[in-house]
Motif scaffolding. Structure first.
Motif, PDB file in Angstrom:
ATOM      1  N   ILE A 300      38.368 -27.875 -17.380  1.00  9.01           N
ATOM      2  CA  ILE A 300      39.261 -28.670 -18.542  1.00  9.01           C
ATOM      3  C   ILE A 300      40.592 -28.643 -18.076  1.00  9.01           C
ATOM      4  O   ILE A 300      41.313 -27.607 -18.032  1.00  9.01           O
ATOM      5  N   TRP A 301      40.943 -29.575 -17.348  1.00 11.15           N
ATOM      6  CA  TRP A 301      42.079 -30.042 -16.755  1.00 11.15           C
ATOM      7  C   TRP A 301      42.702 -31.403 -16.687  1.00 11.15           C
ATOM      8  O   TRP A 301      43.466 -31.649 -17.187  1.00 11.15           O
ATOM      9  N   TRP A 302      41.963 -32.363 -16.035  1.00  9.46           N
ATOM     10  CA  TRP A 302      42.414 -33.395 -16.045  1.00  9.46           C
ATOM     11  C   TRP A 302      42.609 -34.255 -17.220  1.00  9.46           C
ATOM     12  O   TRP A 302      43.516 -35.102 -17.549  1.00  9.46           O
ATOM     13  N   THR A 310      45.035 -31.374 -25.164  1.00  2.00           N
ATOM     14  CA  THR A 310      46.254 -30.554 -24.925  1.00  2.00           C
ATOM     15  C   THR A 310      45.950 -29.224 -24.593  1.00  2.00           C
ATOM     16  O   THR A 310      44.656 -28.513 -24.644  1.00  2.00           O
ATOM     17  N   TRP A 311      46.753 -28.589 -23.963  1.00  2.00           N
ATOM     18  CA  TRP A 311      46.610 -27.091 -23.667  1.00  2.00           C
ATOM     19  C   TRP A 311      46.940 -26.219 -24.819  1.00  2.00           C
ATOM     20  O   TRP A 311      46.344 -25.374 -25.049  1.00  2.00           O
ATOM     21  N   GLY A 312      47.826 -26.696 -25.720  1.00  5.84           N
ATOM     22  CA  GLY A 312      48.116 -26.070 -27.082  1.00  5.84           C
ATOM     23  C   GLY A 312      46.996 -26.191 -28.015  1.00  5.84           C
ATOM     24  O   GLY A 312      46.273 -27.127 -27.961  1.00  5.84           O
ATOM     25  N   VAL A 341      39.100 -23.152 -17.192  1.00 10.50           N
ATOM     26  CA  VAL A 341      39.292 -23.542 -18.186  1.00 10.50           C
ATOM     27  C   VAL A 341      41.003 -23.084 -18.608  1.00 10.50           C
ATOM     28  O   VAL A 341      41.302 -22.072 -18.573  1.00 10.50           O
ATOM     29  N   GLU A 342      41.760 -24.345 -18.661  1.00  9.43           N
ATOM     30  CA  GLU A 342      43.169 -24.061 -18.857  1.00  9.43           C
ATOM     31  C   GLU A 342      43.552 -24.389 -20.214  1.00  9.43           C
ATOM     32  O   GLU A 342      42.792 -25.104 -21.050  1.00  9.43           O
ATOM     33  N   GLY A 343      44.367 -23.546 -20.895  1.00  9.92           N
ATOM     34  CA  GLY A 343      44.677 -23.504 -22.302  1.00  9.92           C
ATOM     35  C   GLY A 343      44.192 -22.757 -23.076  1.00  9.92           C
ATOM     36  O   GLY A 343      43.801 -22.885 -24.164  1.00  9.92           O
ATOM     37  N   GLY A 347      49.833 -19.462 -26.330  1.00 11.07           N
ATOM     38  CA  GLY A 347      51.246 -19.122 -25.563  1.00 11.07           C
ATOM     39  C   GLY A 347      51.792 -20.856 -25.387  1.00 11.07           C
ATOM     40  O   GLY A 347      52.877 -21.010 -25.012  1.00 11.07           O
ATOM     41  N   TRP A 348      50.786 -21.653 -25.498  1.00 19.29           N
ATOM     42  CA  TRP A 348      51.113 -23.081 -24.964  1.00 19.29           C
ATOM     43  C   TRP A 348      51.833 -24.121 -26.009  1.00 19.29           C
ATOM     44  O   TRP A 348      52.271 -25.106 -25.829  1.00 19.29           O
ATOM     45  N   ASP A 349      51.870 -23.456 -27.538  1.00 18.69           N
ATOM     46  CA  ASP A 349      52.314 -24.267 -28.580  1.00 18.69           C
ATOM     47  C   ASP A 349      53.862 -24.183 -28.536  1.00 18.69           C
ATOM     48  O   ASP A 349      54.668 -23.431 -28.104  1.00 18.69           O
ATOM     49  N   HIS A 389      45.805 -18.220 -15.624  1.00 21.65           N
ATOM     50  CA  HIS A 389      47.223 -17.687 -15.972  1.00 21.65           C
ATOM     51  C   HIS A 389      48.373 -18.455 -15.605  1.00 21.65           C
ATOM     52  O   HIS A 389      49.107 -18.386 -14.603  1.00 21.65           O
ATOM     53  N   GLU A 390      48.822 -19.170 -16.652  1.00 22.16           N
ATOM     54  CA  GLU A 390      50.135 -19.991 -16.563  1.00 22.16           C
ATOM     55  C   GLU A 390      51.080 -19.017 -17.075  1.00 22.16           C
ATOM     56  O   GLU A 390      51.179 -18.617 -18.178  1.00 22.16           O
ATOM     57  N   THR A 391      52.158 -18.854 -16.035  1.00 19.38           N
ATOM     58  CA  THR A 391      53.290 -17.741 -16.363  1.00 19.38           C
ATOM     59  C   THR A 391      54.492 -18.662 -16.974  1.00 19.38           C
ATOM     60  O   THR A 391      55.353 -17.736 -17.404  1.00 19.38           O
ATOM     61  N   VAL A 417      40.692 -16.691 -10.545  1.00 19.29           N
ATOM     62  CA  VAL A 417      41.810 -17.020 -11.401  1.00 19.29           C
ATOM     63  C   VAL A 417      42.938 -17.858 -10.811  1.00 19.29           C
ATOM     64  O   VAL A 417      43.396 -17.506  -9.786  1.00 19.29           O
ATOM     65  N   LYS A 418      43.249 -18.989 -11.322  1.00 17.60           N
ATOM     66  CA  LYS A 418      44.166 -19.963 -11.029  1.00 17.60           C
ATOM     67  C   LYS A 418      45.502 -19.427 -11.713  1.00 17.60           C
ATOM     68  O   LYS A 418      45.438 -19.295 -12.863  1.00 17.60           O
ATOM     69  N   THR A 419      46.427 -18.868 -10.976  1.00 17.40           N
ATOM     70  CA  THR A 419      47.661 -18.558 -11.699  1.00 17.40           C
ATOM     71  C   THR A 419      48.828 -19.809 -11.374  1.00 17.40           C
ATOM     72  O   THR A 419      48.544 -20.881 -10.666  1.00 17.40           O
ATOM     73  N   ILE A 471      46.936 -19.692  -6.091  1.00 16.15           N
ATOM     74  CA  ILE A 471      48.304 -19.812  -6.819  1.00 16.15           C
ATOM     75  C   ILE A 471      48.790 -21.227  -6.607  1.00 16.15           C
ATOM     76  O   ILE A 471      48.871 -21.895  -6.074  1.00 16.15           O
ATOM     77  N   HIS A 472      49.228 -21.774  -7.830  1.00 17.13           N
ATOM     78  CA  HIS A 472      49.931 -22.922  -8.248  1.00 17.13           C
ATOM     79  C   HIS A 472      51.318 -22.732  -8.228  1.00 17.13           C
ATOM     80  O   HIS A 472      51.944 -21.797  -8.961  1.00 17.13           O
ATOM     81  N   GLU A 473      52.066 -23.798  -7.747  1.00 15.14           N
ATOM     82  CA  GLU A 473      53.674 -23.575  -7.821  1.00 15.14           C
ATOM     83  C   GLU A 473      54.131 -22.120  -7.302  1.00 15.14           C
ATOM     84  O   GLU A 473      55.333 -21.943  -7.133  1.00 15.14           O
ATOM     85  N   GLY A 474      53.306 -21.569  -6.453  1.00 17.47           N
ATOM     86  CA  GLY A 474      53.869 -20.179  -5.850  1.00 17.47           C
ATOM     87  C   GLY A 474      54.428 -20.544  -4.474  1.00 17.47           C
ATOM     88  O   GLY A 474      54.702 -21.726  -3.968  1.00 17.47           O
ATOM     89  N   ARG A 490      45.738 -22.359  -2.720  1.00 21.23           N
ATOM     90  CA  ARG A 490      46.872 -22.673  -3.377  1.00 21.23           C
ATOM     91  C   ARG A 490      47.428 -23.980  -3.286  1.00 21.23           C
ATOM     92  O   ARG A 490      46.956 -24.695  -2.661  1.00 21.23           O
ATOM     93  N   GLU A 491      48.359 -24.213  -3.993  1.00 19.50           N
ATOM     94  CA  GLU A 491      48.835 -25.583  -4.231  1.00 19.50           C
ATOM     95  C   GLU A 491      50.067 -25.639  -3.121  1.00 19.50           C
ATOM     96  O   GLU A 491      49.805 -25.931  -2.133  1.00 19.50           O
ATOM     97  N   ALA A 492      51.176 -25.364  -3.475  1.00 18.18           N
ATOM     98  CA  ALA A 492      52.420 -25.460  -2.641  1.00 18.18           C
ATOM     99  C   ALA A 492      52.552 -26.797  -1.754  1.00 18.18           C
ATOM    100  O   ALA A 492      52.721 -26.917  -0.875  1.00 18.18           O
ATOM    101  N   GLN A 496      47.142 -33.633  -6.626  1.00 18.31           N
ATOM    102  CA  GLN A 496      46.312 -34.831  -7.508  1.00 18.31           C
ATOM    103  C   GLN A 496      47.283 -35.076  -8.866  1.00 18.31           C
ATOM    104  O   GLN A 496      47.307 -36.221  -9.120  1.00 18.31           O
ATOM    105  N   GLU A 497      47.643 -33.834  -9.370  1.00 20.64           N
ATOM    106  CA  GLU A 497      48.255 -33.846 -10.729  1.00 20.64           C
ATOM    107  C   GLU A 497      49.288 -35.005 -10.721  1.00 20.64           C
ATOM    108  O   GLU A 497      49.664 -35.795 -11.938  1.00 20.64           O
ATOM    109  N   TYR A 498      49.973 -35.392  -9.746  1.00 19.23           N
ATOM    110  CA  TYR A 498      51.115 -36.575  -9.757  1.00 19.23           C
ATOM    111  C   TYR A 498      50.439 -37.988  -9.878  1.00 19.23           C
ATOM    112  O   TYR A 498      51.175 -38.865 -10.304  1.00 19.23           O
TER     113      TYR A 498
END
Ligand code: NOJ
Ligand code: CA
Length: 691
Positions: A300-302, A310-312, A341-343, A347-349, A389-391, A417-419, A471-474, A490-492, A496-498
């Motif tokens: 549950i992402w794209w 929505t995530w929220g 599963v994201e969202g 915390g997303w609202d 875990h979106e921080t 877990v994807k962070t 890890i994403h954005e790490g 990891r992403e770094a 594809q998200e872009y």
């Protein structure tokens, strides 16, 4: 220029002086301070100039790659270690060992190198430091070690002096460092002499008539990440991301730096079959890691990236029990082991970005997400949920719940877990440690020592719960997966998200650039497999490949956790092509980089770790071209059925991206494979032994 020539001359004189025992400050008589690779092609020389400052240089086949370049560190006290030194001891050792990866792009890795350990002492302060240099046939690693000693206890590093003075100009591929979007930029291709002022690594440069070189680092543990800062027309130096206090690294002897790494090859493809970064990391510290499971996943992402869900919370909330059940059904039906599963958690609202990620709880699901029930539903179908875990770039908030967050995941059979660390910028809050008054907050670089320690804590905490991390954005990968095999991917980089509403899209030369830059660091969770290529909005945001090109990514971009990123409903119209995603493994026994030009095209073949099948992925940029490779990687004497997922004749990423054809051929290792690739296209092949 003048200075450089003078420096070179001085360096040569000093090496000669040392060799002839001329320098009285050299305590240990030395006939040479050179170390060569096992094949004798590469040579690293370490010298000391008239003031006692340390330099190194690198040659390959008699040709200079790195001219005399400084080594050393500057302490916050003002002392420089590596200036005015005397050599106490030098020791050369040989190493030849083959080790096995628990999972990976190759099963067996040979670590064959010669090591020089030079122990030095500052003439004035008496502080001691070791320079350790490992020379492989295809690369060099250099690290600093600070042994336990009375002259140096607490170490505060104000600067690292390590330089890389290239011998000549070449072509370079790079992304800027210290920019707000972390590593998520498109690579620039320029002459080396015109590359940017501050760069991330891996930084790749190619010289006319060879070699091709990439600068990176290995084993980034409890230290600041290294970027490269321009210091001359062809020269860069290490630039360590500073703490908010200005100090770059806090340590206590005994301590050591990560390895400064040069990967070296004759051709660009050589860089892909290069395991120097892994070899420079410590062996597995986690023991039995059979719980670390490579696998393919959907998620549950794209739908969120397309703004369909929505995530929220709200009417379009993606992570509902009902949606997740459907995803689990799809995964079970098509053999995917995981559902991300994201969202799922509160915390997303509202504006979670502007609130600095404080809103996230990692232990509280949204009311319309029945974690308990879904975990059981998935378990019965042989599928695992993948946690998220979106921080929001708020490490203290995450660390406060970290242990219970992983415990919750483990209790629901989650094994990975994807962070994530999304924030408006690259400086994250810190509430304790150097320079922070109680109740105060400092802000720290995503790739500074504070965050490097945070990622380490995440990986070690997750390991205690038998959970793997993506890890994403790490921080960038430096080969730590060898030591912590649960640090899977990891992403770094720009993923594809872009190519969604986030945009602007990545452009067709992104993949053939990533293969020779970002991917040299390690696995990437790029999230391939978008099939709905026709209606993803304006051209600028369009997925810049053909459908066959998306399939090629499963082989080209290695990751032990590999997503089929599109909405499940976008696969049924192309079930025959989807078969490749279902078949393709994520764990390999061999990898062969067959051909490639940086930014233009790349072809990689990999052998399944659990069968005799081989797979091939070829990806071109915006230009049509013909892939033409020998199949001599196949087992001799075997006959194979090759199933080709190729661009149709009229395919084009801009105008006709979903035109593909599937073809079978009988081949042996004596054959060549010649297949046209469309603009932005690619090729994916499965080779199965036919007898
Ligand atoms: C950025 C990540 O790269 C992406 O995959 C994720 O969906 C969002 N952050 C939300 O966490
Ligand atoms: Ca991202």
């Amino acid at each position: 220029m003048k200075n450089k020539t003078a420096l070179n001359r001085m360096f040569i004189l000093i090496v000669v002086a040392i060799a002839s025992g001329f320098l009285s400050s050299v305590a240990v008589a030395q006939s040479s301070i050179e170390v060569t690779s096992p094949d004798a092609r590469s040579k690293v020389a370490v010298g000391i100039d008239a003031d006692g400052a340390l330099f190194y240089s690198i040659e390959r086949s008699g040709q200079s790659i790195i001219k005399p370049s400084r080594l050393g560190i500057v302490l916050a006290s003002g002392d420089t270690l590596g200036a005015a030194v005397r050599v106490l001891e030098r020791k050369t050792t040989d190493h030849d060992e083959t080790w096995t990866q628990p999972w990976g792009e190759i099963a067996q890795i040979r670590d064959h190198h010669r090591q020089l350990k030079l122990s030095i002492e500052q003439i004035d302060g008496g502080q001691r430091m070791d320079i350790v240099i490992r020379v492989f046939n295809n690369g060099v690693g250099i690290r600093y070690e600070w042994p336990e000693q009375s002259a140096l206890k607490a170490i505060a590093i104000a600067d690292e002096l390590t330089e890389f003075r290239f011998a000549r100009d070449g072509a370079a591929w790079w992304i800027r460092a210290y920019e707000w979007d972390r590593y998520e930029y498109l690579y620039e291709a320029t002459p080396l002499s015109r590359a940017g002022a501050l760069l991330h690594t891996p930084f790749t440069a190619e010289f006319k008539d060879g070699p091709v070189v990439a600068i990176h680092e290995a084993a980034l543990v409890d230290y600041a990440g290294m970027s490269l800062k321009r210091t001359g027309p062809l020269a860069y130096k290490a630039d360590l991301a500073p703490w908010s206090t200005g100090v770059r690294v806090y340590a206590e002897a005994p301590a050591r730096s990560p390895w400064r790494v040069l990967l070296i090859g004759d051709h660009p493809a050589d860089l892909i079959e290069n395991y120097v970064v892994l070899n420079l990391n410590e062996p597995n510290r986690l023991g039995d890691v059979s719980w670390v499971e490579p696998g393919k996943y959907i998620g549950i992402w794209w739908a969120m990236h397309l703004t369909k869900w929505t995530w929220g919370s709200g009417p379009n909330h993606g992570a509902t029990t009902e949606h997740t059940r459907k995803y689990i059904d799809f995964a079970a039906e098509h053999g995917f082991s995981g559902v991300l599963v994201e969202g799922w958690n509160v915390g997303w609202d509202g504006d979670w970005l502007s609130s600095g990620g404080k809103s996230f709880s990692f232990v509280t699901p949204y009311p319309d997400y029945n974690f308990e029930e879904l975990a059981e539903y998935a378990r019965q179908r042989g599928v695992r949920l993948i946690g998220h875990h979106e921080t929001g770039g708020n490490p203290p908030n995450y660390e406060a719940e970290m242990d219970s967050a992983f415990a919750l995941m483990a209790a629901h059979h989650v094994r990975s877990v994807k962070t994530g660390y999304v924030q408006w910028g690259t400086n994250f809050p810190r509430v304790d440690g150097p320079g922070v008054a109680p109740g105060d907050t400092a802000r720290e670089w995503n790739y500074g020592q504070y965050m490097v320690d945070h990622y380490q804590k995440t990986v070690e905490t997750a390991a205690r719960h038998q959970i793997a991390i993506n890890i994403h954005e790490g921080v960038k990968d430096t080969g730590l997966r060898r030591t912590y095999p649960n640090l899977m991917t990891r992403e770094a980089a720009r993923g594809q998200e872009y190519n969604s509403t986030l945009g602007p899209g990545n452009g067709p030369d992104h993949i053939p650039t990533l293969a020779f830059t970002r991917m040299l660091a390690g696995p990437m969770d790029f999230t391939p497999g978008i099939f709905d290529l026709d209606n993803s909005g304006p051209l600028a945001n369009k997925v810049p490949t053909t459908l066959a090109g998306q399939l090629a990514l499963y082989v080209v971009l290695y990751s032990p956790l590999q997503m089929a990123a599109d909405l499940p409903e976008n696969y049924p119209p192309y079930m025959d092509a989807f078969q490749f995603i279902k078949d393709v493994p994520v764990d390999w026994s061999e990898t062969k980089a067959l051909e490639g030009q940086i930014g233009d095209f790349v072809t990689i073949a990999r052998k399944d770790r659990h069968s005799e099948d081989w797979y091939l992925g070829a990806k071109t940029d915006g230009a049509a071209r013909v892939m033409d490779v020998a199949l001599d990687f196949l087992s001799q004497g075997n006959r194979y059925t090759a199933t080709l997922y190729r661009d149709a004749q009229n395919a084009d990423w801009q105008t006709n991206p979903t035109a593909y054809q599937i073809e079978t051929r009988n081949v042996t290792s004596a054959d060549r494979l010649r297949v046209p690739l469309a603009p932005g296209g690619g090729l994916a092949v499965r080779f199965t032994p036919s007898e």
